[in-house]
Scaffold this motif. Structure first.
Motif, mmCIF file in Angstrom:
data_model
loop_
_atom_site.group_PDB
_atom_site.id
_atom_site.type_symbol
_atom_site.label_atom_id
_atom_site.label_comp_id
_atom_site.label_asym_id
_atom_site.label_seq_id
_atom_site.Cartn_x
_atom_site.Cartn_y
_atom_site.Cartn_z
ATOM 1 N N MET A 33 0.826 -1.171 0.000
ATOM 2 C CA MET A 33 0.000 0.000 0.000
ATOM 3 C C MET A 33 0.874 1.238 0.000
ATOM 4 N N ARG A 34 0.862 1.928 -1.071
ATOM 5 C CA ARG A 34 1.728 3.095 -1.221
ATOM 6 C C ARG A 34 1.143 4.322 -0.530
ATOM 7 N N ALA B 215 -4.709 3.507 -1.618
ATOM 8 C CA ALA B 215 -4.471 2.154 -2.121
ATOM 9 C C ALA B 215 -4.819 1.088 -1.076
ATOM 10 N N TYR B 216 -5.173 1.497 0.130
ATOM 11 C CA TYR B 216 -5.410 0.552 1.211
ATOM 12 C C TYR B 216 -6.738 -0.172 0.984
ATOM 13 N N ILE B 217 -6.689 -1.514 0.899
ATOM 14 C CA ILE B 217 -7.838 -2.247 0.378
ATOM 15 C C ILE B 217 -9.056 -2.298 1.301
ATOM 16 N N VAL C 60 2.879 0.666 14.706
ATOM 17 C CA VAL C 60 2.975 0.904 13.261
ATOM 18 C C VAL C 60 1.670 0.495 12.583
ATOM 19 N N GLY C 61 1.086 1.409 11.804
ATOM 20 C CA GLY C 61 -0.217 1.122 11.207
ATOM 21 C C GLY C 61 -1.253 1.042 12.315
ATOM 22 N N SER C 62 -1.192 2.032 13.184
ATOM 23 C CA SER C 62 -2.008 2.042 14.417
ATOM 24 C C SER C 62 -3.495 2.147 14.136
ATOM 25 N N GLY C 63 -3.877 2.558 12.898
ATOM 26 C CA GLY C 63 -5.286 2.862 12.667
ATOM 27 C C GLY C 63 -5.705 3.967 13.619
ATOM 28 N N PRO C 64 -6.956 3.879 14.135
ATOM 29 C CA PRO C 64 -7.462 4.944 15.014
ATOM 30 C C PRO C 64 -6.830 4.963 16.406
ATOM 31 N N LEU D 112 2.720 5.454 13.942
ATOM 32 C CA LEU D 112 3.102 5.713 12.557
ATOM 33 C C LEU D 112 1.956 5.202 11.690
ATOM 34 N N GLU D 113 1.297 6.101 10.962
ATOM 35 C CA GLU D 113 0.059 5.723 10.271
ATOM 36 C C GLU D 113 -0.091 6.586 9.008
ATOM 37 N N PRO D 114 -0.416 5.955 7.866
ATOM 38 C CA PRO D 114 -0.581 6.733 6.628
ATOM 39 C C PRO D 114 -1.910 7.485 6.529
ATOM 40 N N ALA D 115 -2.931 7.075 7.287
ATOM 41 C CA ALA D 115 -4.254 7.705 7.132
ATOM 42 C C ALA D 115 -4.422 8.844 8.141
ATOM 43 N N TYR E 207 -6.953 10.621 8.729
ATOM 44 C CA TYR E 207 -8.244 10.496 9.426
ATOM 45 C C TYR E 207 -8.080 9.718 10.745
ATOM 46 N N TYR E 208 -7.289 8.649 10.707
ATOM 47 C CA TYR E 208 -7.076 7.852 11.922
ATOM 48 C C TYR E 208 -6.151 8.582 12.899
ATOM 49 N N ILE E 209 -5.155 9.272 12.368
ATOM 50 C CA ILE E 209 -4.264 10.033 13.256
ATOM 51 C C ILE E 209 -5.085 11.081 14.008
ATOM 52 N N THR F 1 4.437 5.735 6.062
ATOM 53 C CA THR F 1 4.368 4.272 5.982
ATOM 54 C C THR F 1 5.634 3.663 6.587
ATOM 55 N N ALA F 2 5.508 2.412 6.984
ATOM 56 C CA ALA F 2 6.635 1.717 7.611
ATOM 57 C C ALA F 2 7.838 1.646 6.676
ATOM 58 N N GLU F 3 7.564 1.445 5.391
ATOM 59 C CA GLU F 3 8.657 1.218 4.432
ATOM 60 C C GLU F 3 9.500 2.472 4.207
ATOM 61 N N THR F 4 8.897 3.656 4.371
ATOM 62 C CA THR F 4 9.580 4.887 3.971
ATOM 63 C C THR F 4 9.840 5.869 5.120
ATOM 64 N N VAL G 13 2.986 -4.188 15.559
ATOM 65 C CA VAL G 13 2.368 -4.132 14.222
ATOM 66 C C VAL G 13 1.221 -5.143 14.173
ATOM 67 N N ARG G 14 -0.028 -4.685 14.211
ATOM 68 C CA ARG G 14 -1.154 -5.638 14.176
ATOM 69 C C ARG G 14 -2.004 -5.426 12.936
ATOM 70 N N TRP G 15 -2.178 -6.487 12.168
ATOM 71 C CA TRP G 15 -3.025 -6.478 10.967
ATOM 72 C C TRP G 15 -2.632 -5.388 9.980
ATOM 73 N N VAL G 16 -1.342 -5.293 9.716
ATOM 74 C CA VAL G 16 -0.842 -4.329 8.727
ATOM 75 C C VAL G 16 0.049 -5.039 7.703
HETATM 76 C C1 LIG Z 1 -6.594 -3.292 9.533
HETATM 77 S S1 LIG Z 1 -5.954 -1.748 10.042
HETATM 78 C C2 LIG Z 1 -5.273 -2.182 11.625
HETATM 79 C C3 LIG Z 1 -5.207 -1.032 12.585
HETATM 80 C C4 LIG Z 1 -4.583 -1.336 13.951
HETATM 81 N N1 LIG Z 1 -3.236 -1.845 13.831
HETATM 82 C C5 LIG Z 1 -5.414 -2.298 14.747
HETATM 83 O O1 LIG Z 1 -4.971 -3.409 15.027
HETATM 84 O O2 LIG Z 1 -6.533 -1.912 15.105
HETATM 85 C C6 LIG Z 1 -4.490 -1.495 9.047
HETATM 86 C C7 LIG Z 1 -3.856 -0.138 9.224
HETATM 87 O O3 LIG Z 1 -2.568 -0.153 8.605
HETATM 88 C C8 LIG Z 1 -2.347 1.092 7.956
HETATM 89 N N2 LIG Z 1 -1.318 0.858 6.929
HETATM 90 C C9 LIG Z 1 -1.503 0.393 5.704
HETATM 91 N N3 LIG Z 1 -0.344 0.289 5.038
HETATM 92 C C10 LIG Z 1 0.629 0.687 5.870
HETATM 93 C C11 LIG Z 1 2.051 0.813 5.745
HETATM 94 N N4 LIG Z 1 2.674 0.475 4.617
HETATM 95 N N5 LIG Z 1 2.737 1.291 6.806
HETATM 96 C C12 LIG Z 1 2.085 1.617 7.948
HETATM 97 N N6 LIG Z 1 0.733 1.513 8.107
HETATM 98 C C13 LIG Z 1 0.010 1.048 7.084
HETATM 99 C C14 LIG Z 1 -3.734 1.457 7.427
HETATM 100 O O4 LIG Z 1 -3.845 2.840 7.123
HETATM 101 C C15 LIG Z 1 -4.624 1.014 8.578
HETATM 102 O O5 LIG Z 1 -4.787 2.024 9.520
#
Ligand SMILES: C[S@@+](CC[C@H](N)C(=O)[O-])C[C@H]1O[C@@H](n2cnc3c(N)ncnc32)[C@H](O)[C@@H]1O
Length: 270
Positions: free
Chosen positions: A1-2, A6-8, A48-52, A72-75, A77-79, A100-103, A116-119
């Motif tokens: 996800m760039r 692009a986040y599905i 990382v990818g904390s969502g809300p 660290l979060e790309p969205a 809205y969630y930040i 994003t984590a990669e950059t 990092v959960r579900w990212v």
């Molecule tokens: C399914 S949600 C999980 C949110 C949170 N970790 C949780 O467990 O509730 C995935 C999150 O990862 C973020 N994300 C997607 N690609 C990412 C990336 N390359 N680096 C960091 N965060 C990313 C999305 O914006 C979204 O907030």
């Protein structure tokens, strides 16, 4: 996800509420993981990818005023959501990073815990994702990941259209270059980059037609079916048939739903 476009799974209020419910259903699994790792007062944590920020809030409760939590979060809205929640609580030891984590450019040897959960299951290159984070982990610190080995998924009694759900999810994750079985790849990445594997624990939740776990899956499969049709992961006809089978099971008192397997994976920096 760039980028967040692009986040599905999408970024919106409905998805935020789904993540809140999801957090409640899986909270005990995540809390137990933190207990085994020994996350304690004073720790410096990166989510990382904390969502809300639902886990980040739990981490802040654990580490207290002496510790710190960075997200660290790309969205954006969630930040913003997590910022508001932090302000309400008067927390000052929170850092919000948009990226994003990669950059992301992260401070060196800063964190006791990177979580990092579900990212990582959604990204095309999990190794690149992990490697860019590692320089910010202190020596002796832990990177802790929770993600899927999706094969546990099951709706019983079997025999209906929902039996196709696993192959649909695999294809949907793959659309963004992701992997619904990413948990099988993490130990090799940890080993390659000199991390000691200190935990690898699978979890499956199961319950009947009125359980929290089936309600959690309901919020995913019924709300995201149109996205999975749009991504080409399934056809409209099969998607409709899966939903019909799903709703019939929810009315059947003998139904058992098994979640996909979520694996806790922890690596310690030597
Ligand atoms: C399914 S949600 C999980 C949110 C949170 N970790 C949780 O467990 O509730 C995935 C999150 O990862 C973020 N994300 C997607 N690609 C990412 C990336 N390359 N680096 C960091 N965060 C990313 C999305 O914006 C979204 O907030």
């Amino acid at each position: 996800m760039r980028d967040e476009e692009a986040y599905i799974l999408g970024i919106n209020k409905e998805e935020l509420e789904r993540l809140r419910f999801q957090h409640g259903v899986w909270k005990k699994v995540t809390d137990d993981f933190f207990n085994r790792i020994g996350v304690a007062k004073g720790w410096k944590c990166l989510d990382v990818g904390s969502g809300p920020g639902f886990v980040a809030m739990d981490l802040r409760e654990r580490v207290g005023e002496q510790g710190s939590v960075t997200i660290l979060e790309p969205a954006q809205y969630y930040i913003d959501h997590f910022k508001q929640e932090s302000e309400k609580r008067g927390w000052t030891n929170i850092t919000f990073l948009h990226g994003t984590a990669e950059t992301a450019e992260l401070p060196k040897e800063q964190f006791d815990l990177i979580f990092v959960r579900w990212v990582i299951g959604f990204v095309p290159d999990p190794e690149k994702f992990i490697v860019n984070l590692l320089s910010s982990l202190k020596k002796g610190g832990v990177i802790a990941i929770q993600d899927y080995l999706y094969s546990g998924l099951g709706l019983y009694p079997k025999g209906g259209a929902f039996d196709h759900a696993l192959e649909m999810v695999i294809r949907h994750w793959a659309v963004s270059g992701g992997d619904a079985f990413v948990a099988a790849k993490i130990p090799a990445i940890f080993r390659k980059h000199g991390l000691e594997i200190v935990d690898y624990s699978p979890h499956c939740l199961a319950g009947g037609p009125d359980s929290d776990v089936i309600e959690w899956a309901d919020k995913f499969f019924t709300k995201h079916m149109h996205l999975m049709v749009a991504s080409g992961a399934t056809t409209k006809e099969l998607g409709d048939a899966m939903l019909e089978d799903w709703y019939a099971h929810r009315k059947n008192p003998d139904t058992i739903f098994c979640s996909p397997i979520v694996v806790d994976m922890a690596g310690r920096k030597m």
